[in-house]
Design a protein around this motif. Structure first.
Motif, PDB file in Angstrom:
ATOM      1  N   PRO A 170       0.845  -1.523  -0.312  1.00 42.25           N
ATOM      2  CA  PRO A 170      -0.026   0.010   0.059  1.00 42.25           C
ATOM      3  C   PRO A 170       0.884   1.246  -0.047  1.00 42.25           C
ATOM      4  O   PRO A 170       0.313   2.132  -0.596  1.00 42.25           O
ATOM      5  N   ARG A 171       1.880   1.202   0.627  1.00 46.38           N
ATOM      6  CA  ARG A 171       2.861   2.319   0.857  1.00 46.38           C
ATOM      7  C   ARG A 171       3.473   2.670  -0.697  1.00 46.38           C
ATOM      8  O   ARG A 171       3.329   4.071  -0.930  1.00 46.38           O
ATOM      9  N   GLN A 172       3.684   1.933  -1.361  1.00 45.52           N
ATOM     10  CA  GLN A 172       4.075   2.166  -2.843  1.00 45.52           C
ATOM     11  C   GLN A 172       3.163   2.881  -3.627  1.00 45.52           C
ATOM     12  O   GLN A 172       3.227   3.540  -4.478  1.00 45.52           O
ATOM     13  N   ALA A 173       1.822   2.382  -3.744  1.00 47.31           N
ATOM     14  CA  ALA A 173       0.685   2.847  -4.271  1.00 47.31           C
ATOM     15  C   ALA A 173       0.388   4.286  -3.721  1.00 47.31           C
ATOM     16  O   ALA A 173       0.373   5.094  -4.434  1.00 47.31           O
ATOM     17  N   TYR A 174       0.536   4.397  -2.454  1.00 50.27           N
ATOM     18  CA  TYR A 174       0.248   5.919  -2.009  1.00 50.27           C
ATOM     19  C   TYR A 174       1.414   6.814  -2.396  1.00 50.27           C
ATOM     20  O   TYR A 174       0.750   7.938  -2.994  1.00 50.27           O
ATOM     21  N   GLU A 175       2.290   6.465  -2.468  1.00 48.89           N
ATOM     22  CA  GLU A 175       3.538   7.267  -2.988  1.00 48.89           C
ATOM     23  C   GLU A 175       3.299   7.568  -4.248  1.00 48.89           C
ATOM     24  O   GLU A 175       3.766   8.748  -4.877  1.00 48.89           O
ATOM     25  N   ARG A 176       3.182   6.447  -4.980  1.00 50.32           N
ATOM     26  CA  ARG A 176       2.848   7.036  -6.675  1.00 50.32           C
ATOM     27  C   ARG A 176       1.615   7.699  -6.904  1.00 50.32           C
ATOM     28  O   ARG A 176       1.805   8.641  -7.874  1.00 50.32           O
ATOM     29  N   LEU A 177       0.639   7.718  -6.129  1.00 54.09           N
ATOM     30  CA  LEU A 177      -0.427   8.668  -6.170  1.00 54.09           C
ATOM     31  C   LEU A 177      -0.260  10.010  -5.942  1.00 54.09           C
ATOM     32  O   LEU A 177      -0.783  10.838  -6.558  1.00 54.09           O
ATOM     33  N   ILE A 178       0.747  10.255  -4.953  1.00 56.85           N
ATOM     34  CA  ILE A 178       0.871  11.630  -4.590  1.00 56.85           C
ATOM     35  C   ILE A 178       1.934  12.031  -5.223  1.00 56.85           C
ATOM     36  O   ILE A 178       2.535  13.291  -4.702  1.00 56.85           O
ATOM     37  N   GLU A 179       2.677  11.430  -6.051  1.00 58.27           N
ATOM     38  CA  GLU A 179       4.017  11.680  -6.919  1.00 58.27           C
ATOM     39  C   GLU A 179       3.396  12.959  -7.785  1.00 58.27           C
ATOM     40  O   GLU A 179       2.695  12.812  -8.495  1.00 58.27           O
ATOM     41  N   LYS A 180       4.324  14.242  -7.685  1.00 59.96           N
ATOM     42  CA  LYS A 180       4.231  15.085  -8.584  1.00 59.96           C
ATOM     43  C   LYS A 180       4.530  14.949 -10.167  1.00 59.96           C
ATOM     44  O   LYS A 180       5.535  14.063 -10.136  1.00 59.96           O
ATOM     45  N   PRO A 181       3.839  15.556 -11.016  1.00 60.41           N
ATOM     46  CA  PRO A 181       4.122  14.826 -12.220  1.00 60.41           C
ATOM     47  C   PRO A 181       5.432  15.370 -12.621  1.00 60.41           C
ATOM     48  O   PRO A 181       6.183  14.812 -13.579  1.00 60.41           O
ATOM     49  N   GLU A 182       6.195  16.643 -12.310  1.00 54.52           N
ATOM     50  CA  GLU A 182       7.499  17.100 -12.424  1.00 54.52           C
ATOM     51  C   GLU A 182       8.502  15.816 -12.012  1.00 54.52           C
ATOM     52  O   GLU A 182       9.506  15.495 -12.889  1.00 54.52           O
ATOM     53  N   LEU A 183       8.193  15.334 -10.891  1.00 53.26           N
ATOM     54  CA  LEU A 183       9.214  14.327 -10.516  1.00 53.26           C
ATOM     55  C   LEU A 183       9.165  12.944 -11.423  1.00 53.26           C
ATOM     56  O   LEU A 183      10.011  12.310 -11.577  1.00 53.26           O
ATOM     57  N   LYS A 184       7.745  12.643 -11.696  1.00 53.01           N
ATOM     58  CA  LYS A 184       7.688  11.671 -12.571  1.00 53.01           C
ATOM     59  C   LYS A 184       8.512  12.029 -13.926  1.00 53.01           C
ATOM     60  O   LYS A 184       9.164  11.060 -14.718  1.00 53.01           O
ATOM     61  N   GLU A 185       8.359  12.955 -14.639  1.00 53.69           N
ATOM     62  CA  GLU A 185       8.955  13.413 -15.919  1.00 53.69           C
ATOM     63  C   GLU A 185      10.505  13.156 -15.505  1.00 53.69           C
ATOM     64  O   GLU A 185      11.317  12.793 -16.468  1.00 53.69           O
TER      65      GLU A 185
END
Length: 384
Positions: free
Chosen positions: A267-282
């Motif tokens: 679950p922690r990995q899922a939560y972190e992915r959902l709150i991840e900012k688009p800039e960090l993902k890019e």
């Protein structure tokens, strides 16, 4: 917008294996309550003011090639929401026009590899507009004693009933909307019809908080089926913080996809992915590949890590923050004083873990092999 095929109940008015008389009489009776009793109330693809007798005769006669125990017709209902009805300002002609669009989509949604595409004019159907609804014994208000059965429901209740033959006009092809996705894609029909309403009348649906919660609950159920047990309230908090944006729903789809692959399993990995900012993902997508663990401030070039250098106001080369951090740590530990030294990623010794997984570490119990020789004999016996 609710569009559905009503189930054919045995002995009820929607029974569709025989004559359509009961259903046609019911539709006419309900539609005449607020209308001129002499006025014909049915309409089809091109005409209006059609008499109920013509409807029954045409539906009952259009059955050549159908078995007696098979459906001869189907009953559909088109129920706009109160917001959609307010947007139309009670214009009945717009509702009729939209009904014709829905039935065009209904016809065109029947697909076959060997037969010609069905068009709206190929289908035998009739419809009528009802402006009221009544409570039935299945409604919660009746079961709790708040209202009586057959009592009229309050508010705007306008909806359209459609009776459609199970054969086309030429009586050469059966048209059953409950025959499965190979012949009739139910979801595609609904989606196309809803989009047509929005485009035809310039309607933009306003999604409420409750509707967003219901949609999110369905997504959480899907994630639970792939092994991710998430806290619903925490998921709702994350959704509200992102205003249930399209990017939020896209992230949930990505989490589900990665959970199926095994890339996300807590679950922690899922939560972190959902709150991840688009800039960090890019940044992650453009910068680091799998296996590349260089820290910020280091640039990978030709297989080597070099320190990035910036210039100060005087034009002189200045050290980056990572260089300064390395030098300070070197003063304390006596290591890494040479800033040109290659960066080496931290390696973790997993020897104890490998040893724990070896055969010798298996406990000596009656249900397990006690040596490699015993295990070999057991395998030989199984092969025999």
């Amino acid at each position: 917008m609710v569009i559905r095929v009503l189930p054919a109940s045995k002995g009820g008015i929607y029974t569709n294996t025989g004559t359509s008389q009961a259903l046609v009489n019911y539709l006419e009776h309900e539609a005449r309550e607020d209308r001129d009793p002499q006025r014909s109330i049915f309409f089809d693809q091109k005409r209006e003011g059609i008499d109920s007798q013509e409807v029954q005769e045409h539906i009952d006669a259009n059955v050549k090639g159908l078995r007696k125990n098979k459906p001869h017709f189907h009953s559909l209902v088109i129920s706009p929401s109160r917001e959609e009805l307010r947007h139309l300002e009670g214009d009945e002609e717009k509702l009729k026009s939209y009904t014709r669009q829905v039935m065009d989509n209904y016809a065109q949604n029947f697909k076959s590899r060997h037969l010609v595409q069905v068009e709206g004019n190929d289908v035998v159907w009739y419809a009528t507009v009802h402006k009221n609804r009544q409570y039935s014994g299945l409604d919660e208000e009746v079961q709790t004693g708040q209202v009586q059965p057959k009592q009229k429901k309050e508010g705007e209740q306008t909806h359209i009933h459609v009776i459609v033959s199970a054969r086309d006009k030429t009586m050469s092809r059966s048209l059953h909307p409950d025959s499965g996705s190979r012949q009739f894609n139910y979801n595609a029909w609904l989606i196309k019809s809803k989009k047509d309403f929005e485009q035809s009348f310039g309607y933009k649906p306003e999604i409420t908080e409750e509707q967003q919660r219901q949609r999110l609950d369905k997504q959480v159920n899907r994630l639970e089926r792939v092994g991710l047990l998430l806290d619903r309230e925490q998921m709702h908090d994350i959704g509200r913080s992102q205003n249930y944006s399209p990017d939020f729903w896209k992230k949930i789809k990505e989490v589900e996809s990665e959970a199926k692959k095994g890339d996300i399993f807590t679950p922690r990995q899922a939560y972190e992915r959902l709150i991840e900012k688009p800039e960090l993902k890019e940044q992650k997508a453009k910068g680091l590949n799998k296996g590349d663990i260089s820290p910020p401030g280091l640039v990978k070039s030709k297989g080597k890590f070099d320190h990035s250098i910036t210039k100060n106001k005087n034009g002189e080369n200045s050290k980056t923050e990572i260089d300064q951090t390395v030098e300070k740590s070197g003063e304390k530990t006596g290591k890494y004083n040479d800033t040109s030294q290659k960066f080496r990623p931290l390696r973790i010794d997993i020897t104890p873990l490998i040893g724990a997984l070896r055969f010798d570490s298996v406990p000596n119990t009656g249900g397990h092999a006690t040596s490699k020789e015993d295990d070999f004999r057991r395998r030989v016996r199984r092969r025999r």
